[in-house]
Design a protein around this motif. Structure first.
Motif, PDB file in Angstrom:
ATOM      1  N   GLN A 482       0.896  -1.187   0.133  1.00  0.00           N
ATOM      2  CA  GLN A 482      -0.007  -0.146  -0.093  1.00  0.00           C
ATOM      3  C   GLN A 482       0.631   1.191   0.030  1.00  0.00           C
ATOM      4  O   GLN A 482       0.263   2.315   0.089  1.00  0.00           O
ATOM      5  CB  GLN A 482      -0.941   0.018   1.176  1.00  0.00           C
ATOM      6  N   LEU A 483       1.973   0.869   0.174  1.00  0.00           N
ATOM      7  CA  LEU A 483       2.858   2.333   0.249  1.00  0.00           C
ATOM      8  C   LEU A 483       2.836   3.288  -0.751  1.00  0.00           C
ATOM      9  O   LEU A 483       2.759   4.463  -0.421  1.00  0.00           O
ATOM     10  CB  LEU A 483       4.326   1.696   0.717  1.00  0.00           C
ATOM     11  N   PRO A 484       2.923   2.828  -2.231  1.00  0.00           N
ATOM     12  CA  PRO A 484       2.574   3.936  -3.175  1.00  0.00           C
ATOM     13  C   PRO A 484       1.447   4.860  -3.023  1.00  0.00           C
ATOM     14  O   PRO A 484       1.485   6.034  -3.590  1.00  0.00           O
ATOM     15  CB  PRO A 484       2.697   3.080  -4.264  1.00  0.00           C
ATOM     16  N   GLU A 485       0.276   4.148  -2.409  1.00  0.00           N
ATOM     17  CA  GLU A 485      -0.818   4.966  -2.307  1.00  0.00           C
ATOM     18  C   GLU A 485      -0.734   6.020  -1.322  1.00  0.00           C
ATOM     19  O   GLU A 485      -1.565   7.044  -1.079  1.00  0.00           O
ATOM     20  CB  GLU A 485      -2.001   3.971  -2.160  1.00  0.00           C
ATOM     21  N   ALA A 486       0.418   5.658  -0.244  1.00  0.00           N
ATOM     22  CA  ALA A 486       0.260   6.751   0.939  1.00  0.00           C
ATOM     23  C   ALA A 486       1.254   7.982   0.672  1.00  0.00           C
ATOM     24  O   ALA A 486       1.266   9.033   1.095  1.00  0.00           O
ATOM     25  CB  ALA A 486       0.668   5.987   2.095  1.00  0.00           C
ATOM     26  N   THR A 487       2.102   7.607  -0.271  1.00  0.00           N
ATOM     27  CA  THR A 487       3.203   8.905  -0.591  1.00  0.00           C
ATOM     28  C   THR A 487       2.651  10.087  -1.504  1.00  0.00           C
ATOM     29  O   THR A 487       3.488  10.973  -1.496  1.00  0.00           O
ATOM     30  CB  THR A 487       4.306   8.141  -1.343  1.00  0.00           C
ATOM     31  N   ASP A 488       1.273  10.128  -1.574  1.00  0.00           N
ATOM     32  CA  ASP A 488       0.770  11.340  -2.175  1.00  0.00           C
ATOM     33  C   ASP A 488       0.765  12.422  -1.063  1.00  0.00           C
ATOM     34  O   ASP A 488       0.980  13.570  -1.479  1.00  0.00           O
ATOM     35  CB  ASP A 488      -0.520  11.168  -2.350  1.00  0.00           C
ATOM     36  N   VAL A 489       0.993  12.106   0.156  1.00  0.00           N
ATOM     37  CA  VAL A 489       1.191  13.074   1.310  1.00  0.00           C
ATOM     38  C   VAL A 489       2.520  13.723   1.014  1.00  0.00           C
ATOM     39  O   VAL A 489       2.585  15.076   1.346  1.00  0.00           O
ATOM     40  CB  VAL A 489       1.418  12.389   2.637  1.00  0.00           C
ATOM     41  N   ILE A 490       3.493  13.441   0.474  1.00  0.00           N
ATOM     42  CA  ILE A 490       4.866  13.930   0.313  1.00  0.00           C
ATOM     43  C   ILE A 490       4.720  14.871  -1.083  1.00  0.00           C
ATOM     44  O   ILE A 490       4.901  16.150  -0.760  1.00  0.00           O
ATOM     45  CB  ILE A 490       5.919  12.873  -0.151  1.00  0.00           C
ATOM     46  N   LEU A 491       3.941  14.574  -1.857  1.00  0.00           N
ATOM     47  CA  LEU A 491       3.784  15.378  -2.905  1.00  0.00           C
ATOM     48  C   LEU A 491       2.973  16.654  -2.359  1.00  0.00           C
ATOM     49  O   LEU A 491       2.991  17.779  -3.172  1.00  0.00           O
ATOM     50  CB  LEU A 491       3.091  14.534  -4.120  1.00  0.00           C
ATOM     51  N   ASP A 492       1.891  16.308  -1.473  1.00  0.00           N
ATOM     52  CA  ASP A 492       0.853  17.372  -0.983  1.00  0.00           C
ATOM     53  C   ASP A 492       1.990  18.482  -0.213  1.00  0.00           C
ATOM     54  O   ASP A 492       1.603  19.642  -0.266  1.00  0.00           O
ATOM     55  CB  ASP A 492       0.055  16.902  -0.194  1.00  0.00           C
ATOM     56  N   THR A 493       2.791  17.946   0.342  1.00  0.00           N
ATOM     57  CA  THR A 493       3.436  18.997   1.319  1.00  0.00           C
ATOM     58  C   THR A 493       4.716  19.497   0.831  1.00  0.00           C
ATOM     59  O   THR A 493       5.197  20.467   1.499  1.00  0.00           O
ATOM     60  CB  THR A 493       3.770  18.168   2.782  1.00  0.00           C
ATOM     61  N   SER A 494       5.078  18.818  -0.046  1.00  0.00           N
ATOM     62  CA  SER A 494       6.832  19.304  -0.602  1.00  0.00           C
ATOM     63  C   SER A 494       6.137  20.548  -1.728  1.00  0.00           C
ATOM     64  O   SER A 494       6.570  20.334  -2.845  1.00  0.00           O
ATOM     65  CB  SER A 494       7.155  18.076  -1.542  1.00  0.00           C
ATOM     66  N   THR A 495       5.536  21.531  -1.306  1.00  0.00           N
ATOM     67  CA  THR A 495       5.126  22.628  -1.980  1.00  0.00           C
ATOM     68  C   THR A 495       5.383  23.994  -1.285  1.00  0.00           C
ATOM     69  O   THR A 495       5.519  24.070  -0.071  1.00  0.00           O
ATOM     70  CB  THR A 495       3.527  22.336  -2.271  1.00  0.00           C
ATOM     71  N   SER A 496       5.104  25.020  -2.048  1.00  0.00           N
ATOM     72  CA  SER A 496       5.174  26.285  -1.420  1.00  0.00           C
ATOM     73  C   SER A 496       4.067  26.677  -0.762  1.00  0.00           C
ATOM     74  O   SER A 496       2.975  26.609  -1.251  1.00  0.00           O
ATOM     75  CB  SER A 496       5.667  27.418  -2.655  1.00  0.00           C
ATOM     76  N   ALA A 497       4.123  27.627   0.214  1.00  0.00           N
ATOM     77  CA  ALA A 497       3.035  28.383   0.916  1.00  0.00           C
ATOM     78  C   ALA A 497       2.102  27.529   1.316  1.00  0.00           C
ATOM     79  O   ALA A 497       0.808  27.685   1.606  1.00  0.00           O
ATOM     80  CB  ALA A 497       2.354  29.156  -0.227  1.00  0.00           C
ATOM     81  N   LEU A 498       2.539  26.199   2.091  1.00  0.00           N
ATOM     82  CA  LEU A 498       1.802  25.438   2.596  1.00  0.00           C
ATOM     83  C   LEU A 498       1.338  25.768   4.232  1.00  0.00           C
ATOM     84  O   LEU A 498       2.096  26.357   5.083  1.00  0.00           O
ATOM     85  CB  LEU A 498       2.530  24.089   2.882  1.00  0.00           C
ATOM     86  N   VAL A 499       0.328  25.855   4.400  1.00  0.00           N
ATOM     87  CA  VAL A 499      -0.498  26.301   5.703  1.00  0.00           C
ATOM     88  C   VAL A 499      -1.360  25.236   6.354  1.00  0.00           C
ATOM     89  O   VAL A 499      -2.008  24.374   5.761  1.00  0.00           O
ATOM     90  CB  VAL A 499      -1.299  27.719   5.638  1.00  0.00           C
ATOM     91  N   THR A 500      -1.399  25.536   7.797  1.00  0.00           N
ATOM     92  CA  THR A 500      -2.428  24.400   8.469  1.00  0.00           C
ATOM     93  C   THR A 500      -3.264  25.061   8.981  1.00  0.00           C
ATOM     94  O   THR A 500      -3.319  26.268   9.565  1.00  0.00           O
ATOM     95  CB  THR A 500      -1.493  23.721   9.637  1.00  0.00           C
ATOM     96  N   VAL A 501      -4.481  24.794   8.902  1.00  0.00           N
ATOM     97  CA  VAL A 501      -5.990  25.526   9.205  1.00  0.00           C
ATOM     98  C   VAL A 501      -6.595  24.701  10.433  1.00  0.00           C
ATOM     99  O   VAL A 501      -6.686  25.513  11.505  1.00  0.00           O
ATOM    100  CB  VAL A 501      -7.011  25.269   8.036  1.00  0.00           C
ATOM    101  N   LEU A 502      -6.051  23.652  10.553  1.00  0.00           N
ATOM    102  CA  LEU A 502      -6.644  22.812  11.973  1.00  0.00           C
ATOM    103  C   LEU A 502      -6.026  21.531  11.928  1.00  0.00           C
ATOM    104  O   LEU A 502      -5.581  20.876  11.016  1.00  0.00           O
ATOM    105  CB  LEU A 502      -8.195  22.397  11.716  1.00  0.00           C
ATOM    106  N   GLN A 503      -5.577  21.226  13.270  1.00  0.00           N
ATOM    107  CA  GLN A 503      -5.045  19.811  13.563  1.00  0.00           C
ATOM    108  C   GLN A 503      -5.673  19.442  14.848  1.00  0.00           C
ATOM    109  O   GLN A 503      -5.595  20.313  15.912  1.00  0.00           O
ATOM    110  CB  GLN A 503      -3.482  19.928  13.794  1.00  0.00           C
ATOM    111  N   ARG A 504      -6.109  18.200  14.934  1.00  0.00           N
ATOM    112  CA  ARG A 504      -6.768  17.657  16.260  1.00  0.00           C
ATOM    113  C   ARG A 504      -6.335  16.367  16.434  1.00  0.00           C
ATOM    114  O   ARG A 504      -6.201  15.726  15.501  1.00  0.00           O
ATOM    115  CB  ARG A 504      -8.135  17.834  16.525  1.00  0.00           C
ATOM    116  N   ALA A 505      -6.288  15.737  17.612  1.00  0.00           N
ATOM    117  CA  ALA A 505      -5.884  14.346  17.653  1.00  0.00           C
ATOM    118  C   ALA A 505      -6.882  13.745  18.994  1.00  0.00           C
ATOM    119  O   ALA A 505      -7.152  14.681  20.165  1.00  0.00           O
ATOM    120  CB  ALA A 505      -4.515  14.164  18.238  1.00  0.00           C
ATOM    121  N   ARG A 506      -7.336  12.750  18.980  1.00  0.00           N
ATOM    122  CA  ARG A 506      -8.058  12.290  20.192  1.00  0.00           C
ATOM    123  C   ARG A 506      -7.778  10.868  20.700  1.00  0.00           C
ATOM    124  O   ARG A 506      -7.808   9.870  19.643  1.00  0.00           O
ATOM    125  CB  ARG A 506      -9.588  12.224  19.767  1.00  0.00           C
TER     126      ARG A 506
END
Length: 938
Positions: A482-506
């Motif tokens: 499944q690893l190839p399906e998860a690495t889209d996260v890297i493509l998402d975050t290796s970008t300019s002007a990335l901001v976090t709107v919300l992060q929560r954990a329970r």
């Protein structure tokens, strides 16, 4: 004609357009008048002087880079975002954030201000008490370290040293009688250690007359002025003693100011009695700062100078990869992702500015590879092979430590492993480094998570999840298939002007609805949910919903891999309040990100007192039992004026949500001081809300790195660089406001250099205990290496602890301070017509010999001005011949020569026969013309 047989010289030159750009940028930086006081210390600061010079030099460098690359440098406005956009040129398509630029400048300003706290009683650091030789030595040693750090690409260490050096250099013009002697230009000998400091007043020579009121315009004795003797004011923090007849610094913090001769000659702040001298001192200090920056720029080269000040494509790709035998598939996938990033983002704003690779195995880890060359990154990652043990505990955290200390601040680091951490004892160090660097760490875990720890000192996958959450990253657990399906996260975050709107954990999980606000500026909005046995429903402001089972719905597309749901919203998303309802009894995390230039940077700070009170950035956790204070900078799409600040708060991420709102004091131009009286218990992040004036819409942002408070405090200051092979002592102090008793001390560094320090200290509540750490860098360590030392103090129960993270630069001592020499051999320009309009068919030639007198050798020669052709004989020869030919239309040549220890010289020649009238003019208001004219004379 150029002078024959002269040392290459520094001759700054500006054109009207760059002066105007600089003026506009300075307006954006600071609306205050200038003064020699630390950051946050009053209505105006050292920041004004440093910022004016830095922005001017950055604009000049950007223009030079643009001209060489063949594109126009034309900022569309006066904000940092627009400067960065224009500087990066055609590749800067899409969103461009000024956050890294602001952060880099802030590091310089912070260290500048800290000199007034950490070295308040050190005469050399302020050129007080006639400590001219010692003060120049600090500047010289600092500049040597800066140049060595830049050569080693240790830009953070270079910035920190630059801030301290600039403070000392600037103080010379305020604390000495340089301007009272009639000087208006900088004292170049301060940054040229090969030139002598001349005409210094000796200790026995009286220098000032008595000034009972303390506000005399010029108390310098007439004979001192006539003989051009250089002196400076004596400063007494704890005593009023000073040599007979000597000038005082003056002011409320100087006890010597009441000893005859009374008064003082400090020009730190502008008053009616010293206004003229203060204004000249500010101008001279600004010009001196420009000279120093120009010297560093020429030694570093334009590209690395801009990298040092944080101007680069903002994405940094950093991989930490397990290379044990079971990781073959994971390495192949990491390699595939790197290739995809390089190939798909080449030539765009999202092309990474730097690639970092750290392998780890058992028992080894590293070395770290850092490069801005994508082909080199491809080559290095293609060399990785899986070998050695199976999925047993590995040196994962050691590799991560190397990445956190080597990567720029606020980097995204991706860890690939299928095993738990063998070096579990580094966990606290990793947390300290995450908090200090504000970097985000995501783990891709493909091993078995159900294994129990073999001992209390062994790690587990839960440790990776805790570290990911602490940094604002993801802990993604998938099968190898499944690893190839998860690495889209890297493509998402290796970008300019990335901001976090919300992060929560329970943890434990529960059903809960999380509202969040999306604004018009956000693009590429992605929602990540990690967990097992969960369901969720997303609802937009219009009431339209989509749940986890709808892969392609009305709101976006959902992809799953292991414990990860990745929800990419459609481009036509609605601005307003969205809601996501998550239902699970097991632990889960939620993160909402997007791309936008609406963002903020922040530091936790504490106030300090003294002659120049101000705020200092905390190196560890804020103090428990006290209000938390933050210095925050807001950034809009067109600078701080394009947004208004709403609420700033501290928000818990895990467990029951707690929000503590802060009291906001707007300092102007995007700078905000925030005080939070009641700090949440446990881990918290910074929440920021405001209004985007461009779209007239509300927005929210959140910091990624979690923080908490502590009753323990560690104070440590690095006051110089270390030398290879020699012990370096680092004094530190520890205090607790909690229960006294024995506290364990632990120190680690990223170079595995042995250190000596007390393993425990007995603390008494409210009192500092002093101690010393000694580190001895090996004799073969490269000059310019920086060693990151993490100090931790922990109570006997382990319930409370704090840390300090320090960088020690290791620099080889040099004795060669003589810049390369330029001897003009011939100038052949007789064929050039006097009528410039007829210049096109004709050429001229300039021939010079370049030598480096002290024998270290010339390292590089760079053409700075001129559109002709520069040819050189081999640089490794004792004498280098430079031949320049150009069209008679290009009438000025200037090139710099840098020797192997960073000394910079310049060759300059002009065949312009007369100044003549300007070829073009700018239509500007009279007041602006006068201001631009004044700036151009700095």
């Amino acid at each position: 004609m150029a002078q024959q047989g002269t040392t290459l010289r520094n001759t700054p030159g500006l054109i009207m357009a760059s002066v105007l750009v600089t003026f506009l940028l300075v307006l954006g930086l600071s609306g205050h008048s200038m003064a020699f006081v630390p950051i946050g210390g009053g209505a105006s600061t050292h920041v004004s002087i440093s910022g004016t010079a830095l922005l001017q030099k950055v604009a000049e460098t950007c223009r030079a880079v643009a001209e060489e690359a063949g594109y126009e440098f034309e900022p569309t406005g006066n904000s940092a975002e627009e400067l960065v956009q224009a500087c990066l040129g055609p590749t800067a398509t899409g969103e461009v954030s000024g956050a890294k630029f602001h952060s880099a400048l802030q590091e310089i300003y912070t260290q500048n201000g800290l000199v007034d706290r950490d070295f308040v009683n050190s005469a050399p650091h302020h050129f007080n008490s006639e400590a001219f030789i010692e003060g120049r030595r600090l500047i010289t040693e600092g500049v040597v370290a800066i140049k060595a750090n830049i050569r080693s690409e240790n830009f953070k260490a270079a910035r920190e040293t630059l801030g301290r050096v600039l403070h000392t250099l600037q103080d010379f013009y305020s604390h000495s009688n340089w301007v009272e002697l009639g000087n208006t230009e900088p004292y170049i000998n301060l940054i040229r250690p090969d030139l002598p400091l001349e005409n210094l007043a000796d200790k026995e020579t009286a220098t000032c007359s008595d000034c009972a009121s303390g506000t005399c315009p010029n108390p310098i004795l007439p004979n001192i002025l006539k003989e051009k003797k250089l002196t400076s004011g004596y400063m007494g923090i704890f005593s009023d003693d000073k040599p007979k007849g000597k000038c005082s610094h003056g002011g409320a913090g100087d006890l010597t100011g009441t000893s005859v001769p009374r008064g003082g000659i400090s020009k730190d702040e502008r008053h009616s009695h010293n206004a003229a001298f203060h204004d000249v001192a500010v101008k001279a200090a600004t010009a001196a700062t420009l000279q120093l920056l120009q010297d560093i720029r020429f030694a570093a080269g334009d590209k690395d100078f801009l990298r040092m000040v944080g101007i680069a494509r903002s994405s940094v790709v950093c991989f930490v990869i397990d290379t044990t035998g079971s990781m073959r598939d994971d390495i192949d996938e990491a390699r595939s992702v790197v290739y995809e990033i390089i190939d798909s983002k080449a030539g765009t704003q999202d092309e990474p500015s730097e690639y970092i690779l750290v392998p780890f195995n058992d028992p080894g880890f590293g070395p770290m590879t850092r490069t801005s060359d994508p082909e080199k990154m491809k080559s290095e990652i293609s060399k990785l092979t899986a070998k050695g043990g199976d999925d047993e505990p590995e040196m994962c955290l050691s590799g991560l430590q190397l990445a956190l200390t080597g990567a720029p601040a606020s980097s995204h680091i991706y860890v690939f492993t299928d095993a738990t951490a063998k070096d579990y004892d580094l966990k606290d160090t990793i947390v300290a480094l995450i908090r200090t660097t504000k970097s985000t760490v995501s783990f891709f875990m493909t091993g078995r998570s159900g294994r129990r720890r073999r001992s209390l000192r062994a790690g587990s996958f839960e440790d990776y999840k805790e570290l990911a959450l602490a940094s604002g990253g993801q802990a993604i657990q998938v099968s190898k298939g499944q690893l190839p399906e998860a690495t889209d996260v890297i493509l998402d975050t290796s970008t300019s002007a990335l901001v976090t709107v919300l992060q929560r954990a329970r943890n434990p999980g529960k059903q809960e609805t999380f509202p969040f606000m999306l604004d018009e500026s956000l693009k590429n909005i992605t929602i990540y949910v990690t967990g097992t046995s969960l369901s969720f429903t997303l609802t937009n402001p219009a009431g339209v919903s989509q749940n986890q089972n709808e892969a392609n719905g009305k709101l976006g597309t959902i992809k799953t891999a292991g414990n990860l749901w990745r929800f990419r919203l459609n481009a036509d998303k609605q601005a307003g309040t969205w809601k996501i309802n998550i239902n699970s009894k097991k632990p889960y995390t939620l993160k909402v990100t997007g791309q936008s230039t609406l963002t903020f940077i922040y530091d936790f700070v504490e106030s300090f007192q003294g002659p120049h009170p101000g705020y200092a950035v905390l190196s560890g956790r804020p103090q428990a039992g006290l209000p938390a204070t933050l210095m925050l900078r807001a950034m809009g799409r067109r600078g701080p004026s394009s947004l208004s600040v709403g609420a700033v708060s501290l928000v818990t991420v895990s467990g029951s949500e707690t929000v503590s709102n802060g009291t906001v004091t707007d300092l102007g131009n995007g700078d905000i001081l925030v005080t939070v009286d009641t700090v949440p218990e446990g881990e918290f992040v910074v929440g920021f809300e405001g209004t985007d004036k461009v779209s007239n819409s509300e927005f929210q942002r959140q910091s990624t790195t979690q923080m908490s408070v502590s009753k323990v405090n560690i104070q440590a200051v690095v006051d110089s660089s270390a030398e290879p092979g020699k012990p370096f002592k680092l004094p530190f102090s520890v205090r607790t406001q909690g229960s006294g008793g024995q506290y364990s001390i632990q120190a680690k560094n990223d170079r595995q250099i042995p250190m000596e320090y007390p393993k425990s200290l007995t603390l008494t509540t409210g009192q500092y205990v002093n101690a010393t750490l000694t580190i001895k860098p090996p004799s073969n360590i490269p000059s310019g290496t920086d060693v990151t030392v993490t100090l931790e103090a922990k109570s006997a129960s382990g319930a409370d602890s704090n840390y300090a993270v320090l960088r020690v630069s290791v620099v080889t001592k040099i004795t060669d301070f003589v810049p390369p020499r330029c001897d003009v051999v011939s100038v052949l320009a007789d064929d050039c017509p006097q009528d410039v309009s007829q210049c096109e068919p004709f050429q001229w030639e300039f021939l010079a010999n370049l030598t480096d007198g002290n024998g270290t050798g010339i390292d590089k020669i760079t053409l700075q001005q001129g559109k002709g052709n520069l040819t050189l004989t081999p640089l490794d020869s004792p004498l280098v011949q430079a031949n320049y030919t150009a069209s008679c239309c290009s009438q000025i040549v200037e090139f710099t020569a840098v020797d192997k220890v960073g000394n910079v010289g310049k060759c300059y020649h002009s065949i312009v026969r007369s100044a003549g009238p300007p070829t073009s003019t700018l239509s500007l208001p009279l007041w602006l013309c006068l201001l631009v004219s004044a700036l151009s004379r700095l």
